[in-house]
Design a protein around this motif. Structure first.
Motif, PDB file in Angstrom:
ATOM      1  N   ALA A 243     -13.442  59.053  -1.733  1.00 26.75           N
ATOM      2  CA  ALA A 243     -14.142  58.951  -3.017  1.00 26.75           C
ATOM      3  C   ALA A 243     -14.030  60.267  -3.784  1.00 26.75           C
ATOM      4  O   ALA A 243     -13.857  60.271  -5.011  1.00 26.75           O
ATOM      5  CB  ALA A 243     -15.610  58.588  -2.788  1.00 26.75           C
ATOM      6  N   GLY A 244     -14.112  61.381  -3.081  1.00 24.30           N
ATOM      7  CA  GLY A 244     -13.945  62.680  -3.721  1.00 24.30           C
ATOM      8  C   GLY A 244     -12.559  62.833  -4.323  1.00 24.30           C
ATOM      9  O   GLY A 244     -12.406  63.389  -5.424  1.00 24.30           O
ATOM     10  N   ASN A 245     -11.536  62.343  -3.619  1.00 28.45           N
ATOM     11  CA  ASN A 245     -10.178  62.407  -4.161  1.00 28.45           C
ATOM     12  C   ASN A 245     -10.036  61.563  -5.419  1.00 28.45           C
ATOM     13  O   ASN A 245      -9.353  61.961  -6.373  1.00 28.45           O
ATOM     14  CB  ASN A 245      -9.176  61.921  -3.106  1.00 28.45           C
ATOM     15  CG  ASN A 245      -8.737  63.028  -2.175  1.00 28.45           C
ATOM     16  OD1 ASN A 245      -8.520  64.149  -2.600  1.00 28.45           O
ATOM     17  ND2 ASN A 245      -8.626  62.728  -0.892  1.00 28.45           N
ATOM     18  N   VAL A 246     -10.679  60.407  -5.426  1.00 28.74           N
ATOM     19  CA  VAL A 246     -10.641  59.562  -6.620  1.00 28.74           C
ATOM     20  C   VAL A 246     -11.330  60.266  -7.786  1.00 28.74           C
ATOM     21  O   VAL A 246     -10.831  60.270  -8.919  1.00 28.74           O
ATOM     22  CB  VAL A 246     -11.308  58.199  -6.331  1.00 28.74           C
ATOM     23  CG1 VAL A 246     -11.457  57.388  -7.622  1.00 28.74           C
ATOM     24  CG2 VAL A 246     -10.494  57.412  -5.316  1.00 28.74           C
ATOM     25  N   ILE A 247     -12.472  60.880  -7.513  1.00 29.47           N
ATOM     26  CA  ILE A 247     -13.192  61.610  -8.556  1.00 29.47           C
ATOM     27  C   ILE A 247     -12.344  62.772  -9.078  1.00 29.47           C
ATOM     28  O   ILE A 247     -12.289  63.026 -10.288  1.00 29.47           O
ATOM     29  CB  ILE A 247     -14.539  62.123  -8.015  1.00 29.47           C
ATOM     30  CG1 ILE A 247     -15.469  60.933  -7.745  1.00 29.47           C
ATOM     31  CG2 ILE A 247     -15.195  63.095  -8.988  1.00 29.47           C
ATOM     32  CD1 ILE A 247     -16.733  61.297  -6.986  1.00 29.47           C
ATOM     33  N   LEU A 248     -11.667  63.490  -8.175  1.00 25.40           N
ATOM     34  CA  LEU A 248     -10.799  64.595  -8.592  1.00 25.40           C
ATOM     35  C   LEU A 248      -9.649  64.080  -9.450  1.00 25.40           C
ATOM     36  O   LEU A 248      -9.298  64.698 -10.472  1.00 25.40           O
ATOM     37  CB  LEU A 248     -10.254  65.325  -7.358  1.00 25.40           C
ATOM     38  CG  LEU A 248      -9.328  66.514  -7.629  1.00 25.40           C
ATOM     39  CD1 LEU A 248     -10.045  67.587  -8.434  1.00 25.40           C
ATOM     40  CD2 LEU A 248      -8.807  67.089  -6.314  1.00 25.40           C
ATOM     41  N   PHE A 249      -9.077  62.959  -9.060  1.00 27.07           N
ATOM     42  CA  PHE A 249      -7.990  62.343  -9.837  1.00 27.07           C
ATOM     43  C   PHE A 249      -8.458  61.991 -11.245  1.00 27.07           C
ATOM     44  O   PHE A 249      -7.776  62.288 -12.240  1.00 27.07           O
ATOM     45  CB  PHE A 249      -7.492  61.097  -9.107  1.00 27.07           C
ATOM     46  CG  PHE A 249      -6.548  60.247  -9.910  1.00 27.07           C
ATOM     47  CD1 PHE A 249      -5.228  60.619 -10.088  1.00 27.07           C
ATOM     48  CD2 PHE A 249      -6.983  59.058 -10.495  1.00 27.07           C
ATOM     49  CE1 PHE A 249      -4.356  59.833 -10.834  1.00 27.07           C
ATOM     50  CE2 PHE A 249      -6.126  58.271 -11.241  1.00 27.07           C
ATOM     51  CZ  PHE A 249      -4.813  58.653 -11.411  1.00 27.07           C
ATOM     52  N   ILE A 250      -9.634  61.382 -11.339  1.00 25.37           N
ATOM     53  CA  ILE A 250     -10.175  60.999 -12.650  1.00 25.37           C
ATOM     54  C   ILE A 250     -10.505  62.244 -13.480  1.00 25.37           C
ATOM     55  O   ILE A 250     -10.227  62.300 -14.687  1.00 25.37           O
ATOM     56  CB  ILE A 250     -11.420  60.110 -12.474  1.00 25.37           C
ATOM     57  CG1 ILE A 250     -11.030  58.780 -11.819  1.00 25.37           C
ATOM     58  CG2 ILE A 250     -12.099  59.853 -13.818  1.00 25.37           C
ATOM     59  CD1 ILE A 250     -12.204  57.898 -11.459  1.00 25.37           C
ATOM     60  N   ALA A 251     -11.090  63.253 -12.824  1.00 25.25           N
ATOM     61  CA  ALA A 251     -11.459  64.478 -13.540  1.00 25.25           C
ATOM     62  C   ALA A 251     -10.223  65.178 -14.095  1.00 25.25           C
ATOM     63  O   ALA A 251     -10.219  65.640 -15.250  1.00 25.25           O
ATOM     64  CB  ALA A 251     -12.226  65.416 -12.610  1.00 25.25           C
ATOM     65  N   ILE A 252      -9.150  65.269 -13.295  1.00 25.36           N
ATOM     66  CA  ILE A 252      -7.917  65.902 -13.767  1.00 25.36           C
ATOM     67  C   ILE A 252      -7.336  65.118 -14.937  1.00 25.36           C
ATOM     68  O   ILE A 252      -6.877  65.697 -15.931  1.00 25.36           O
ATOM     69  CB  ILE A 252      -6.896  66.013 -12.619  1.00 25.36           C
ATOM     70  CG1 ILE A 252      -7.371  67.038 -11.583  1.00 25.36           C
ATOM     71  CG2 ILE A 252      -5.522  66.404 -13.144  1.00 25.36           C
ATOM     72  CD1 ILE A 252      -6.490  67.127 -10.359  1.00 25.36           C
TER      73      ILE A 252
END
Length: 288
Positions: free
Chosen positions: A261-270
């Motif tokens: 979930a953190g990786n998905v959030i990082l992907f969306i944030a970038i």
């Protein structure tokens, strides 16, 4: 009929690249979105909805992680953009041994990031490191580069710039060499000096290269992990924790769904940060 055959022929050439793109990018991305809503191990999974996202945003170090990530990305991006442009301008001028200097600038890019991190963490040791030893030799007391909570993040950023400025310089060199020489010749006839050539010709006409450097450096700064982990592991305290290192710590603890979930959030944030920046820079480039 012949046109349809040509189109089919084109699509057949694109098919292998499309399959590779789907298998190694689209499919893992889709699976990441799914597994981010599960509690999973290597053998089983359980769907839990958006609980992982809620728990990730409740992470105590998340706020400082976001702050550190933005600071790190902005600092490294700005330094790479400016330093690489100055170095590229120098290396495209008429100086001796410029090919040798180009190799020296690009050499750090070839080194392993982990090896660079370990080497610089040794060099930045407060008492035994080469940097503070050299400063002590001229009567200056060096700081604890990686142990000072206010200095550690910028120390790692300096190392990241040292390692990554070579790629940015190569992009700038390609952009500067593509500028028609008659612009410089006309300016020289009008009595312009080197500074005017840089300010009125090199700087504006290398804008496409600069835009590429800004985007690549900014995205690279947002997703940096390996250098931080090799040098500080997010310490001291949480002073150098980035989003990527927080995610890795969740993987280490066995919370795979939470880390996904953190990786998905990082992907969306970038994406939310980089895409508007790209559109803005592209609009400025068109206006030129």
């Amino acid at each position: 009929m012949r046109v349809a055959q040509k189109r089919m022929y084109t699509y057949l050439f694109l098919l292998p690249a499309g399959i590779i793109y789907f298998v190694f990018y689209l499919l893992p991305t889709i699976m990441s979105f799914f597994f981010s809503m599960t509690r999973w191990t290597l053998t089983k999974w359980q769907y839990i909805g958006f609980d992982n996202y809620r728990m990730f945003f409740e992470e105590s170090s998340l706020k400082i992680g976001f702050k550190n990530t933005i600071i790190f990305a902005v600092v490294t991006c700005a330094l790479k953009v400016v330093l690489a442009l100055l170095i590229a301008t120098l290396l495209t001028s008429k100086i001796w041994f410029k090919d040798y200097f180009r190799s020296m600038v690009f050499f750090p890019t070839l080194l392993s990031t982990i090896a660079v991190g370990i080497a610089f963490s040794t060099m930045m040791h407060p008492t035994q490191g080469v940097i503070n030893t050299a400063l002590a030799a001229i009567g200056i007391e060096g700081p604890d580069w990686l142990g000072n909570t206010k200095l550690a993040l910028f120390s790692v950023a300096f190392v990241d710039v040292w390692k990554g400025v070579g790629i940015a310089t190569v992009i700038y060199i390609a952009g500067i060499l593509s500028i028609p020489q008659h612009y410089y010749e006309a300016l020289k006839i009008d009595g312009g000096n080197a500074f005017r050539a840089f300010w009125h010709i090199t700087l504006p006409l290398s804008r496409p290269a600069m835009n590429s450097v800004i985007i690549l450096a900014f995205i690279g700064g947002l997703r940096t992990f390996d250098l931080i982990w090799a040098m500080t592991r997010g310490g001291p305290g949480f002073s150098t924790d980035l989003i990527a290192s927080i995610i890795y710590k969740q993987y280490q603890a066995g919370f795979y769904g939470l880390a996904t979930a953190g990786n998905v959030i990082l992907f969306i944030a970038i994406s939310l940060l980089a895409f508007p920046l790209y559109m803005f820079l592209n609009r400025r480039e068109v206006d030129l």
